[in-house]
Scaffold this motif. Structure first.
Motif, short mmCIF file in Angstrom:
data_model
loop_
_atom_site.label_atom_id
_atom_site.label_comp_id
_atom_site.label_asym_id
_atom_site.label_seq_id
_atom_site.Cartn_x
_atom_site.Cartn_y
_atom_site.Cartn_z
N UNK A 42 15.47 34.12 34.05
CA UNK A 42 14.48 33.76 33.02
C UNK A 42 15.09 33.83 31.63
N UNK A 47 13.05 31.99 28.72
CA UNK A 47 11.60 32.11 28.89
C UNK A 47 11.07 33.42 28.31
N UNK A 67 13.04 22.67 24.77
CA UNK A 67 12.72 21.79 25.90
C UNK A 67 13.96 21.12 26.48
N UNK A 70 15.95 23.65 28.56
CA UNK A 70 15.35 23.95 29.86
C UNK A 70 15.45 22.78 30.82
N UNK A 71 15.51 21.57 30.28
CA UNK A 71 15.70 20.41 31.16
C UNK A 71 17.12 20.42 31.73
N UNK A 75 15.77 25.91 35.99
CA UNK A 75 15.42 27.13 36.74
C UNK A 75 14.41 26.80 37.82
N UNK A 81 4.92 26.57 40.66
CA UNK A 81 3.59 26.27 40.14
C UNK A 81 3.49 24.78 39.86
N UNK A 82 2.30 24.26 40.05
CA UNK A 82 2.05 22.82 39.89
C UNK A 82 0.86 22.65 38.99
N UNK A 83 0.94 21.69 38.07
CA UNK A 83 -0.13 21.57 37.08
C UNK A 83 -0.94 20.28 37.23
N UNK A 137 11.57 18.39 42.44
CA UNK A 137 11.05 18.24 41.09
C UNK A 137 12.11 18.67 40.06
N UNK A 141 14.85 16.21 37.14
CA UNK A 141 15.12 16.26 35.70
C UNK A 141 16.62 16.31 35.44
#
Lengths: 212, 276
Positions: A42, A47, A67, A70-71, A75, A81-83, A137, A141
């Motif tokens: 993390x 994070x 951003x 992190x792309x 990680x 988790x899915x939004x 997923x 990216x």
């Protein structure tokens, strides 16, 4: 594509860590639960507040927009988790070109999914399916380095092998540095690479236990 | 019942005597007695709340009498400041997970200040055209109504924002990890919080006059104003309240969601503290 270098990275329970992964290298980190393995990943992904700097190739994290960082330094958390509603809605970028779409369906097939899984509702997925699709997923990216937190923990041996094969293929193809956090000593031996262990708040090279 | 009408020139208001009020207070005592008899356990709270309202309203009545007699801007400003600081405290009290430190108080108070004060000022100068603009008979009631309603909106919106951010931590961080910026990552929570803050005033506008007569209109009619005049004032107030609540909730949700992230766009739930 790029190396990953930790420069004095430290968090609440971990003394400063200096660690360099060459492009395409794979390194394992283990340690008792609560030793701060996940917190280390993390911290690399930025994070949580912590000290130290991370370099991707010649680019310092502090000089890069979060951003974008992190792309590129992807990680995969232990729990995914899915939004959005459907699986495909989480992958808007990839479906734009036909080459990308082909790559995506290749990854899905490699993990045992039909392309129509993209239309599935996320609530329909089992824990194991979520974990495997979270990897797709993440790869979508196109990260230059991978941070994998217990990526195969909830999977049966067949699916575990599929995930390992996919990660290996991606690592070779993209020359991506891969940092695994793994409990499984066999996995560490099977896949090879330097092995570290977190003991009493320090990251140490794991002593060789002999090959089985 | 005391039937002496006041002899003011245009309006006729029946003055309430202390005797009238004590008759009404018997009803509250009856309620407290029933609560005791039925073991509802709220008799103490009923009585304390009733005494508080009596003391507070009497004091406000006295203070307003003083203010109205003077029309002094510093005194009116002081009154407005007291009202704002109580409202800020109230907003903070209503948060399940509030921001730590000064932020817990500041976000609510600042957004109410921005919205209520500016809307009140606009109404006084442009819409009603009071001269001088700080004439307390207009300023204090207007500001009071705006603050009271904005307070509910801001409190609901902020509470919604922080509670949902806490619950949806995994989703928000997953979005950050997917390379979204902080605004994209809280977008859905922000929208939901804002909506929840606006629902009460939207409902109030939608049912105004059908279910109940709004308090201010009732007051004006009791005071002898022609119903149409009362309706027009009530409409003005509702529009002002809607604007004030909307602006206040937006300001609060914007500041609050900004505060949930730091300069490296990390979700900082450690900035929230749990009430009690």
């Amino acid at each position: 594509m790029a190396s990953l270098r930790l420069d004095g990275l430290a968090h609440r329970t971990l003394a400063p860590v200096d660690l360099a992964l060459a492009a395409g290298e794979q390194v394992f980190v283990s340690g008792p639960s609560g030793s701060g393995k996940s917190l280390l990943l993390r911290a690399i992904a930025d994070l949580d507040p912590h000290q130290g700097e991370v370099w991707l190739g010649t680019e310092a994290r502090s000089q890069m927009a979060p951003p974008l960082w992190r792309r590129q330094v992807g990680l995969l958390p232990a729990e995914s988790f899915w939004w959005a509603e459907t699986v495909g809605a989480h992958l808007p970028l990839i479906q734009s070109s036909s080459a990308d779409a082909e790559r995506l369906s290749g990854w899905l097939a490699g993990l045992g999914f039909e392309p129509d899984v993209l239309d599935w509702s996320v609530t329909r997925l089992s824990t194991g399916e979520r974990q495997r699709l979270a990897l797709v997923r993440l790869l979508a990216q196109t990260p230059e380095a991978l941070l994998l937190d217990e990526a195969t923990a909830n999977l049966d041996p067949g699916n575990r092998d599929r995930v390992e094969t996919l990660v290996e293929a991606y690592r070779h193809e993209q020359a991506a540095a891969v940092l695994w956090v793994s409990h499984d000593p066999e996995q560490r031996q099977r896949l090879g690479g330097r092995r570290f262990i977190i003991r009493t708040g320090r990251l140490e090279l794991e002593p060789e236990t002999g090959w089985t | 019942m005391d039937m002496n009408a006041t002899t003011s020139p245009s309006i006729s208001l029946i003055e309430l005597s202390p005797w009238d009020l004590s008759l009404a207070s018997l009803l509250v005592l009856l309620l407290a007695g029933l609560s005791w008899r039925l073991r509802l356990g709220v008799e103490r709270r009923v009585l304390i709340a009733a005494v508080r309202s009596a003391v507070q309203l009497t004091l406000v009545g006295l203070v307003l009498k003083l203010l109205f007699a003077q029309t002094s801007l510093p005194l009116i400003g002081l009154m407005a400041l007291v009202m704002l600081s109580v409202a800020g405290f109230e907003v903070m009290q209503r948060q399940t997970r509030r921001f730590g430190g000064l932020w817990g108080y500041g976000i609510g108070a600042l957004s109410m200040f921005l919205s209520s004060f500016s809307v009140t000022l606009l109404a006084l100068t442009v819409v009603i055209g009071v001269d001088p603009w700080y004439q307390p008979q207009y300023l204090i009631p207007l500001l009071g109504m705006l603050l009271g309603n904005t307070m509910s909106g801001v409190a609901i919106a902020l509470d919604n924002l922080t509670r949902h951010a806490w619950d949806a931590r995994g989703q928000i961080e997953a979005r950050l990890l997917a390379g979204q910026d902080w605004e994209q990552a809280v977008e859905h929570i922000r929208r939901e919080a804002l909506r929840s803050g606006l629902i009460p005033i939207i409902n109030a506008m939608g049912t105004a006059g059908l279910v109940s007569l709004p308090g201010m209109m009732t007051g004006q009619i009791l005071a002898g104003s022609p119903p149409m005049e009362a309706a027009k004032y009530q409409l003005l107030i509702m529009f002002l309240i809607a604007a004030g609540t909307g602006l206040g909730s937006m300001a609060a949700v914007w500041m609050g969601s900004r505060r949930l992230f730091d300069e490296r766009q990390r979700l900082r739930l450690d900035r929230l503290t749990q009430a009690r």
